[in-house]
Design an enzyme around this catalytic site. Sequence first.
Site, mmCIF file in Angstrom:
data_model
loop_
_atom_site.group_PDB
_atom_site.id
_atom_site.type_symbol
_atom_site.label_atom_id
_atom_site.label_comp_id
_atom_site.label_asym_id
_atom_site.label_seq_id
_atom_site.Cartn_x
_atom_site.Cartn_y
_atom_site.Cartn_z
ATOM 1 N N THR A 104 -2.067 0.309 -9.395
ATOM 2 C CA THR A 104 -0.803 0.401 -10.144
ATOM 3 C C THR A 104 -0.894 1.291 -11.372
ATOM 4 O O THR A 104 -0.025 2.124 -11.640
ATOM 5 C CB THR A 104 -0.359 -1.002 -10.582
ATOM 6 O OG1 THR A 104 -0.218 -1.842 -9.439
ATOM 7 C CG2 THR A 104 0.965 -0.949 -11.336
ATOM 8 N N ASP A 156 7.715 -2.076 -10.475
ATOM 9 C CA ASP A 156 6.920 -1.743 -11.669
ATOM 10 C C ASP A 156 7.372 -0.446 -12.343
ATOM 11 O O ASP A 156 6.550 0.402 -12.718
ATOM 12 C CB ASP A 156 5.427 -1.642 -11.319
ATOM 13 C CG ASP A 156 4.831 -2.971 -10.898
ATOM 14 O OD1 ASP A 156 5.563 -3.975 -10.889
ATOM 15 O OD2 ASP A 156 3.645 -3.003 -10.557
ATOM 16 N N ASP A 179 9.492 -6.966 -10.631
ATOM 17 C CA ASP A 179 8.716 -6.904 -11.878
ATOM 18 C C ASP A 179 8.857 -5.532 -12.540
ATOM 19 O O ASP A 179 7.876 -4.963 -13.049
ATOM 20 C CB ASP A 179 7.229 -7.170 -11.596
ATOM 21 C CG ASP A 179 6.972 -8.508 -10.931
ATOM 22 O OD1 ASP A 179 7.781 -9.421 -11.098
ATOM 23 O OD2 ASP A 179 5.950 -8.633 -10.216
#
Length: 318
Positions: A104, A156, A179
């Site tokens: 990520t 994200d 999220d």
Amino acid sequence: MKRLTLLTIALLSLIAAKAVNPFDNPDTIVVARDGTGQFRNIDEAIEVCRAFMDYHKVIYVKRGTYKEKLIIPEWLTNIEICGEDRDQTIITYDDHANINKMGTFRTFTLRVAGSDIIVKNITIENNAAKLGQAVALHTTGDRLQFINCRFLGNQDTVYTCTANTRVYFKDCYIEGTTDFIFGAATAWFEHCSIYCKQDSYITAASTTKEQPYGYVFNDCAITAAPGVTKVYLGRPWRDYGYTLFMNCDLCKEIRPEGWHHWQKEREQTARYLEYNNRGEGSSTTQRVPWSRQLTKKEASKVTLEAVFSMQSSWMPLL
């Protein structure tokens, strides 16, 4: 003769020093894809900025699409990146977590590691396919301001990484799926539009126990795409996650329980708060018992000055 030689050497040294970086001044740098500016890429303009500048330096970015993976390093301060038009000045890239096991945190389009940075009137996009986490904005610096910007992505989208740093978003548009606002920083979102693209979670705060505040959304509007029906306000990525929605317009797609624990034991530590919200999703009658509604007196103490007075006092542009 000796004095003249020394004087000449000093003068030549001064000229050479200036020639090394002719941009070491408070003048504005212009970036334009069509070649009408000093640079065609934003990264080139960032590279000529002097470390730890004690003056305000503007990088003005003309309309265009800039496919760049950008880093503002920690040794750069007092820089403002200002777009000509928010919707037509676009920084874009397309990394996602499953490219070569990238993970990520390396997927960002823009990473801001420097402090005292302002970004205005610009779109920051991660347009990767839905094949993994894909960060548009990654912040690690302190005293950061994002004014009238768009952040486009899926999972994200906005990562406010570092604990005990302060990030201010005003009049911004942020979209995503899961999220899509997450991290440990203390961040204030003022009059922002938050757009939920699928049934999932808006926030994933990882606020540390020692931080009195995490995410504060004030006077924001939460909306959802057609077909979306079940959106949580947040879930705690780590123990002690802090998120407050106050004076916000919450759409009907917000789940009645409001919040998710992620892991059952985090119900004991999560700090999930609401105050004076409106809209079809603002009813508190079915909220999870481990979330809380602030009193008027408590809410009156949640101010920009209080939230951002951590290791030092700081107030963003208003």
